[in-house]
Write a protein that holds these residues in place. Structure first.
Motif, PDB file in Angstrom:
ATOM      1  N   ALA A 292       0.857  -1.190   0.000  1.00 41.82           N
ATOM      2  CA  ALA A 292       0.000   0.000   0.000  1.00 41.82           C
ATOM      3  C   ALA A 292       0.889   1.235   0.000  1.00 41.82           C
ATOM      4  N   GLU A 293       0.593   2.184  -0.888  1.00 35.14           N
ATOM      5  CA  GLU A 293       1.302   3.459  -0.932  1.00 35.14           C
ATOM      6  C   GLU A 293       0.279   4.569  -0.803  1.00 35.14           C
ATOM      7  N   GLN A 294       0.550   5.448   0.165  1.00 31.21           N
ATOM      8  CA  GLN A 294      -0.420   6.467   0.547  1.00 31.21           C
ATOM      9  C   GLN A 294      -1.732   5.755   0.922  1.00 31.21           C
ATOM     10  N   ASP A 295      -2.807   5.975   0.159  1.00 29.66           N
ATOM     11  CA  ASP A 295      -4.091   5.354   0.527  1.00 29.66           C
ATOM     12  C   ASP A 295      -4.596   4.405  -0.547  1.00 29.66           C
ATOM     13  N   LEU A 296      -3.641   3.832  -1.312  1.00 30.49           N
ATOM     14  CA  LEU A 296      -4.012   2.907  -2.380  1.00 30.49           C
ATOM     15  C   LEU A 296      -3.221   1.604  -2.285  1.00 30.49           C
ATOM     16  N   ILE A 297      -3.852   0.500  -2.632  1.00 30.28           N
ATOM     17  CA  ILE A 297      -3.128  -0.756  -2.815  1.00 30.28           C
ATOM     18  C   ILE A 297      -2.502  -0.696  -4.207  1.00 30.28           C
ATOM     19  N   THR A 298      -1.184  -0.686  -4.270  1.00 30.42           N
ATOM     20  CA  THR A 298      -0.504  -0.530  -5.559  1.00 30.42           C
ATOM     21  C   THR A 298       0.077  -1.837  -6.084  1.00 30.42           C
ATOM     22  N   SER A 299       0.101  -2.870  -5.256  1.00 23.47           N
ATOM     23  CA  SER A 299       0.633  -4.142  -5.740  1.00 23.47           C
ATOM     24  C   SER A 299       0.079  -5.299  -4.907  1.00 23.47           C
ATOM     25  N   VAL A 300      -0.375  -6.331  -5.596  1.00 21.07           N
ATOM     26  CA  VAL A 300      -0.744  -7.598  -4.953  1.00 21.07           C
ATOM     27  C   VAL A 300       0.020  -8.696  -5.684  1.00 21.07           C
ATOM     28  N   SER A 301       0.800  -9.474  -4.948  1.00 18.70           N
ATOM     29  CA  SER A 301       1.711 -10.435  -5.580  1.00 18.70           C
ATOM     30  C   SER A 301       1.517 -11.836  -5.011  1.00 18.70           C
ATOM     31  N   PRO A 302       0.561 -12.594  -5.534  1.00 15.58           N
ATOM     32  CA  PRO A 302       0.453 -14.001  -5.133  1.00 15.58           C
ATOM     33  C   PRO A 302       1.421 -14.852  -5.949  1.00 15.58           C
ATOM     34  N   SER A 303       1.917 -15.906  -5.361  1.00 13.89           N
ATOM     35  CA  SER A 303       2.799 -16.820  -6.099  1.00 13.89           C
ATOM     36  C   SER A 303       2.807 -18.167  -5.392  1.00 13.89           C
ATOM     37  N   PHE A 304       3.131 -19.197  -6.122  1.00 17.91           N
ATOM     38  CA  PHE A 304       3.321 -20.502  -5.494  1.00 17.91           C
ATOM     39  C   PHE A 304       4.451 -21.227  -6.221  1.00 17.91           C
ATOM     40  N   GLY A 305       5.012 -22.196  -5.568  1.00 12.83           N
ATOM     41  CA  GLY A 305       6.111 -22.940  -6.170  1.00 12.83           C
ATOM     42  C   GLY A 305       6.207 -24.335  -5.588  1.00 12.83           C
ATOM     43  N   ARG A 306       6.762 -25.245  -6.360  1.00 16.79           N
ATOM     44  CA  ARG A 306       6.945 -26.607  -5.888  1.00 16.79           C
ATOM     45  C   ARG A 306       8.188 -27.173  -6.541  1.00 16.79           C
ATOM     46  N   GLY A 307       9.022 -27.809  -5.769  1.00 19.29           N
ATOM     47  CA  GLY A 307      10.238 -28.363  -6.344  1.00 19.29           C
ATOM     48  C   GLY A 307      10.998 -29.221  -5.352  1.00 19.29           C
ATOM     49  N   VAL A 308      12.098 -29.754  -5.813  1.00 21.03           N
ATOM     50  CA  VAL A 308      12.920 -30.659  -5.009  1.00 21.03           C
ATOM     51  C   VAL A 308      14.382 -30.254  -5.118  1.00 21.03           C
ATOM     52  N   GLY A 309      15.068 -30.264  -3.977  1.00 18.88           N
ATOM     53  CA  GLY A 309      16.516 -30.111  -3.946  1.00 18.88           C
ATOM     54  C   GLY A 309      17.148 -31.447  -3.600  1.00 18.88           C
ATOM     55  N   LEU A 310      18.111 -31.878  -4.387  1.00 14.07           N
ATOM     56  CA  LEU A 310      18.778 -33.175  -4.186  1.00 14.07           C
ATOM     57  C   LEU A 310      20.252 -32.927  -3.898  1.00 14.07           C
ATOM     58  N   ARG A 311      20.728 -33.473  -2.792  1.00 11.26           N
ATOM     59  CA  ARG A 311      22.128 -33.264  -2.409  1.00 11.26           C
ATOM     60  C   ARG A 311      22.784 -34.605  -2.126  1.00 11.26           C
ATOM     61  N   VAL A 312      24.010 -34.721  -2.565  1.00 13.44           N
ATOM     62  CA  VAL A 312      24.785 -35.955  -2.397  1.00 13.44           C
ATOM     63  C   VAL A 312      26.092 -35.611  -1.693  1.00 13.44           C
ATOM     64  N   PHE A 313      26.451 -36.403  -0.688  1.00 16.20           N
ATOM     65  CA  PHE A 313      27.726 -36.223   0.014  1.00 16.20           C
ATOM     66  C   PHE A 313      28.642 -37.411  -0.277  1.00 16.20           C
TER      67      PHE A 313
END
Length: 467
Positions: free
Chosen positions: A41-62
């Protein structure tokens, strides 16, 4: 991947067995599903709405003290095997069907966090979020003077993670992070002042409805007004008192990072070889923990599936422990502390802070002020920068002169300059008013939620840069 727990477990075990067949010391899978909402919100207005989603996998090997990491959002069986093959190849390994007997399967799932559907029902929606943030900018307008810019922000993140590893680790957590910010810029002719506050929580769906909008707006408006006509501070070496809450950002940035095992691996911390040796004034005891209910840096388990802990880093000035993750334990020998954290599946976990603070002392805050003849009181801190080995400079957002043991007129333009190993022995007094503040920390494994904190503390001598 399968959505049921049993189906998921079966698929994860198949993938882990495939990775271990290469001869790797350990294979780790981090599966994430995240749902985000941001409102500005800037001053008296909503200037940005940012929905997002994500799905993923991190694979690590030692393998042999080294690790290979690959992330993917291709969750098909073929996609995951391809990603794991890439991680194995980084270490010169190759999966085979001839040797998978070392993996005996995953343990029973350790479940942390609430039921997902219950959490979504309790969380504020877009309508409530926009209403509350606009209420904040409106209240700034009502209570403030000369406020040319009024800005409010709200962010919500619901993150579900599964961690599985070939040592049997199998955990699931559901995390809710929320952050509210309110900022103002005051301008009158050639005079300017800019202030802001951030409030963050973990696991509290009611944070937004419980937020005291008027109290926050009044705090910012009054501080902005005081700082608007403040004179610039004179530079010099002098004692300072740092206020509680976000004053702890200097300890976090300048000292806390040097206690992470990633710094030991790089050889960039001056505290290597200092365990059980004095590195700070005896009045300083410092904690890193993930257990404080509702705090922004709290976690039930870390991103390597280890339950959270409370760890004493410095006790009465003596270094007791480093902050360690799986890789840190493997390469430095310091035991894991439940501190393996990452921004998302796209990053390998690293040793990172959670709720990190200097413990309360025995003094009243006014005792610290009264002990100084000529110095600075830093009520709130602004931004800053930190060098690789703990050199820092931080601007003072709201500061006041101390003369003859009393708070005097506000001053602007002050910058605190120093180096962790020199300043830590100079923290001679800690008050009894420990308080925490929410923040974000950026480092090798991305941006994560953290809490900084301290009571009021006195630093006997520090370089104060002025205009």
């Amino acid at each position: 991947m399968e959505s049921s727990i049993e189906g998921l477990k079966q698929n994860l075990e198949e993938l882990l067995a495939y990775g271990v067949s290469s001869g790797a010391d350990l294979v780790e899978i981090f599966l994430e599903h995240v749902d985000n909402l941001g409102v500005l919100a800037e001053q008296d207005l909503i200037t940005s709405v940012s929905p997002s989603f994500g799905r993923g996998v991190g694979l690590r090997v030692f393998s042999n003290g080294k690790d290979g990491f690959v992330s993917t959002n291709d969750l098909s069986r073929k996609g995951l095997k391809t990603a794991l093959d890439q991680a194995l190849s980084m270490l010169g390994l190759e999966a085979t069907s001839l040797n998978n007997s070392r993996f005996i399967g995953l343990k029973e799932l350790s479940v942390y966090g609430p039921i997902k559907s219950d959490l979504y029902l309790k969380c504020p929606g877009l309508k409530e979020a926009t209403h509350k943030i606009l209420e904040g900018t409106s209240m700034l307008n009502k209570l403030g003077k000369h406020l040319e810019v009024r800005r409010g922000t709200y962010s919500k993140s619901i993150q579900e993670v599964f961690v599985a590893a070939s040592d049997g680790t199998f955990g699931r957590d559901l995390r809710l992070y929320q952050s509210i910010g309110l900022n103002a810029l005051a301008v009158d002719k050639q005079y300017r002042s800019s202030l802001g506050r951030r409030y963050g929580s973990t696991g509290n769906p009611s944070q937004l409805s419980e937020w005291d909008v008027e109290d926050s707006a009044r705090d910012i408006s009054e501080s902005a007004q005081k700082m608007l006509y403040a004179k610039y501070v004179d530079a010099g070496q002098m004692p300072v008192v740092l206020a509680n809450k976000f004053g702890g950002v200097i300890f976090h940035e300048a000292c806390g990072h040097l206690l992470e095992t990633t710094q030991i691996e790089r050889g960039t911390t001056p505290f290597i070889g200092k365990i059980n040796k004095k590195i700070a004034h005896q009045s300083v005891t410092a904690i890193d923990e993930g257990l404080t209910q509702g705090a922004f840096g709290s976690i039930s388990m870390d991103d390597e599936g280890m339950p959270s802990q409370s760890n004493i880093l410095i006790e009465n000035g003596i270094l007791k422990q480093f902050i360690s993750d799986r890789a840190g334990e493997m390469r430095t020998g310091f035991s894991r502390t439940g501190s393996g954290r990452r921004q998302s599946y796209a990053y390998p976990a690293a040793s990172r802070m959670r709720n990190t603070y200097i413990s309360a002392g025995k003094y009243l805050p006014e005792d610290l002020i009264q002990s100084i003849d000529n110095g600075i009181y830093c009520k709130s801190m602004g931004g800053g920068s930190v060098g690789a080995t703990g050199q820092f400079n931080f601007s003072v957002e709201e500061g006041y002169l101390i003369r003859n043991g009393k708070l005097k007129e506000p001053v602007k333009g002050a910058t605190l300059i120093g180096e962790a190993k020199e300043i830590m022995p100079r923290i001679s007094m800690c008050a009894n008013d420990l308080a925490l503040a929410a923040g974000y920390c950026g480092s090798v494994s991305g941006n994560i939620n953290v809490t900084v904190g301290q009571p009021h503390i006195k630093v006997d001598s520090i370089t104060v840069g002025g205009r």
